[in-house]
Design a protein around this motif. Sequence first.
Motif, PDB file in Angstrom:
ATOM      1  N   LEU A   5       0.854  -1.188   0.000  1.00 16.58           N
ATOM      2  CA  LEU A   5       0.000   0.000   0.000  1.00 16.58           C
ATOM      3  C   LEU A   5       0.889   1.237   0.000  1.00 16.58           C
ATOM      4  O   LEU A   5       1.727   1.406   0.887  1.00 16.58           O
ATOM      5  CB  LEU A   5      -0.904   0.018   1.236  1.00 16.58           C
ATOM      6  N   VAL A   7       0.772   5.424  -0.017  1.00 19.66           N
ATOM      7  CA  VAL A   7      -0.072   6.597   0.220  1.00 19.66           C
ATOM      8  C   VAL A   7       0.724   7.840  -0.179  1.00 19.66           C
ATOM      9  O   VAL A   7       1.791   8.105   0.394  1.00 19.66           O
ATOM     10  CB  VAL A   7      -0.504   6.703   1.696  1.00 19.66           C
ATOM     11  N   GLU A  39      -9.442   9.286   2.962  1.00 18.55           N
ATOM     12  CA  GLU A  39     -10.234   8.309   3.716  1.00 18.55           C
ATOM     13  C   GLU A  39     -11.344   7.722   2.849  1.00 18.55           C
ATOM     14  O   GLU A  39     -11.604   6.509   2.896  1.00 18.55           O
ATOM     15  CB  GLU A  39     -10.836   8.935   4.973  1.00 18.55           C
ATOM     16  N   MET A  42      -9.834   5.117   0.506  1.00 23.16           N
ATOM     17  CA  MET A  42      -9.539   3.887   1.241  1.00 23.16           C
ATOM     18  C   MET A  42     -10.820   3.103   1.500  1.00 23.16           C
ATOM     19  O   MET A  42     -10.855   1.871   1.343  1.00 23.16           O
ATOM     20  CB  MET A  42      -8.842   4.216   2.559  1.00 23.16           C
ATOM     21  N   VAL A  59       3.290  -0.826   4.094  1.00 19.62           N
ATOM     22  CA  VAL A  59       2.639   0.487   3.921  1.00 19.62           C
ATOM     23  C   VAL A  59       3.754   1.511   3.747  1.00 19.62           C
ATOM     24  O   VAL A  59       4.724   1.517   4.524  1.00 19.62           O
ATOM     25  CB  VAL A  59       1.775   0.867   5.142  1.00 19.62           C
ATOM     26  N   ILE A  61       4.296   5.654   3.151  1.00 18.24           N
ATOM     27  CA  ILE A  61       3.734   7.006   3.068  1.00 18.24           C
ATOM     28  C   ILE A  61       4.812   7.907   2.493  1.00 18.24           C
ATOM     29  O   ILE A  61       5.825   8.194   3.136  1.00 18.24           O
ATOM     30  CB  ILE A  61       3.283   7.500   4.452  1.00 18.24           C
ATOM     31  N   ASP A  80      -6.199   5.253   9.405  1.00 14.66           N
ATOM     32  CA  ASP A  80      -7.141   4.859   8.355  1.00 14.66           C
ATOM     33  C   ASP A  80      -6.593   3.708   7.510  1.00 14.66           C
ATOM     34  O   ASP A  80      -7.352   2.857   7.039  1.00 14.66           O
ATOM     35  CB  ASP A  80      -7.468   6.055   7.459  1.00 14.66           C
ATOM     36  N   SER A  81      -5.278   3.662   7.315  1.00 19.46           N
ATOM     37  CA  SER A  81      -4.666   2.561   6.565  1.00 19.46           C
ATOM     38  C   SER A  81      -4.947   1.224   7.252  1.00 19.46           C
ATOM     39  O   SER A  81      -5.270   0.219   6.605  1.00 19.46           O
ATOM     40  CB  SER A  81      -3.155   2.782   6.423  1.00 19.46           C
ATOM     41  N   VAL A  87      -4.013  -5.064   7.262  1.00 17.05           N
ATOM     42  CA  VAL A  87      -2.563  -4.911   7.355  1.00 17.05           C
ATOM     43  C   VAL A  87      -1.997  -6.033   8.212  1.00 17.05           C
ATOM     44  O   VAL A  87      -2.446  -6.259   9.342  1.00 17.05           O
ATOM     45  CB  VAL A  87      -2.185  -3.540   7.941  1.00 17.05           C
TER      46      VAL A  87
END
Length: 379
Positions: A5, A7, A39, A42, A59, A61, A80-81, A87
Motif C-alpha cells: 500500500l 499513500v 479516507e 480507502m 505500507v 507514506i 485509516d490505513s 494490514v
Amino acid sequence: METGLYVHVPFCVKKCNYCDFISYPYHEKKVESYLAGLEQEMKLYSQSPIFQNRKISTVYIGGGTPTCLAAASLGKIIHDSFKYFNVSIGAEVTMEANPGTVSPHLLASVQAAGVNRLSLGVQSCREDELRLLGRIHSFRQAKETFLMAREAGLHNIGVDLISGLPGQSTLDWMETLKNIIALEPDHVSAYGLQLEAGTPLYEDVQSGSLAPCSEEEELKMFLQTGDFLTNYGLDHYEISNFATPGRQCRHNLMYWHNQEYLGIGPAAHSFINGCRYANEVQISAYKDALDAECLPVANQEKIDTVTEMAETVFLGLRLLKGLSLDCFKRRFGCAIDEVYPGPLQKLTDMGLVESAGGYLRLTRRGLPVANRVFIEFLP
C-alpha cells in the motif's frame, strides 16, 4: 494475496530544484480536502471484492513531504490505513521525512501510531550542494533529525543521497558518504541525479550556467559508493540501495519483484490484477470523483503478458541477487531462455549478465550500464 500500500502526500514546504514529482505548496484548506478524500478512497477500495482477501504486507507514506503535515494528520493517515485494510501483523510501515520539517513530538507520534521505518531525505552533507538542490535544511539539521528519530524509538532509519551533481567531485561525494556512515544508518539509497525537463536544475544545465557531472565521474562515484558502503557492512542488494542485515526495504522489494501494489492519493499509481492505474493529479479533480463515490482513476492500462515479462526481467535484474529463474517459469509457464534466447546470449557474451544459483543477474561490469541491459528485453 499480499499487496503493498502506497499513500501519496502531495504537499511540500518548497519544491526542490531537481524534483519533477507531483507536489503542491502546503495549504491548510487543500490538506483538509485531501485528507477527507484519502479516507473516502480507502473506504471505497476496502469495499471492493478484490480487496476482501488481500493482506497488506507493507505500507509506504511518501510524497511530496509527508512530514510537512501535522502529527495529527499523519496519525489519521496511518490509522485509516489499518482501519480500512487488512494490514499484516509485523508489516513494514515506512514514512518519508525531510529534515527541517520534523519535531520530537511528530516523530514520537507517528512511531506510536505504527510507523516502524523512516526514510530520511538528506541528499548531501555539503551546504553548497544542498543549496544547489534547493533543499530547505542544513546537514546539521539532518544529523539532529536522525538522532531525534532514534530517540523517538525508530530503529530502522534509511537515508537518501544523490550523487553526480553539477560541479561535484569524487572527493565531495566521499565526504558525504563518510559523514552518513558515521550516523550508522540501517539503509542507504544512493541515486545518481536525473536531470528532468522543466526543473530549475535542468534549465540551468541546458542554459550552460551549470556544467553537468561527466559520465566518467558518475561511474567513479557509483563504484566508490558500492565499495565504501559494503566495506562498512551494508549489503548492496539493489543497484542503488544498501542495507544492514534484515533492513532491506520490503516495500520497494515488492516493486522490484513486480508484485501488486495499491496507490492511494492524488497522482498515485497502482498495479492490481494485471492492470496499471493512475489517479487524478489535481486535488480538486481527485476530490470531485470521490465526492461522487467514484474511484479517482484518471487512466488505466491492461498490461499484456509480453510487457509483464519484460518488466519482471528488468525490475528483477535491479537486484544484486538477480531474477529467480524458477519464479519466472512459475509465473509465466515458460523458461526465460525460451522467451529471450537472443538477448540472453548477446548480454552473456558481452559479460553483462550471468546465471548463478538459479538466478539471472547483472555482473559487476553490467551494474553501471544496467539501462543498456534492460533495453534488450523491451518488446
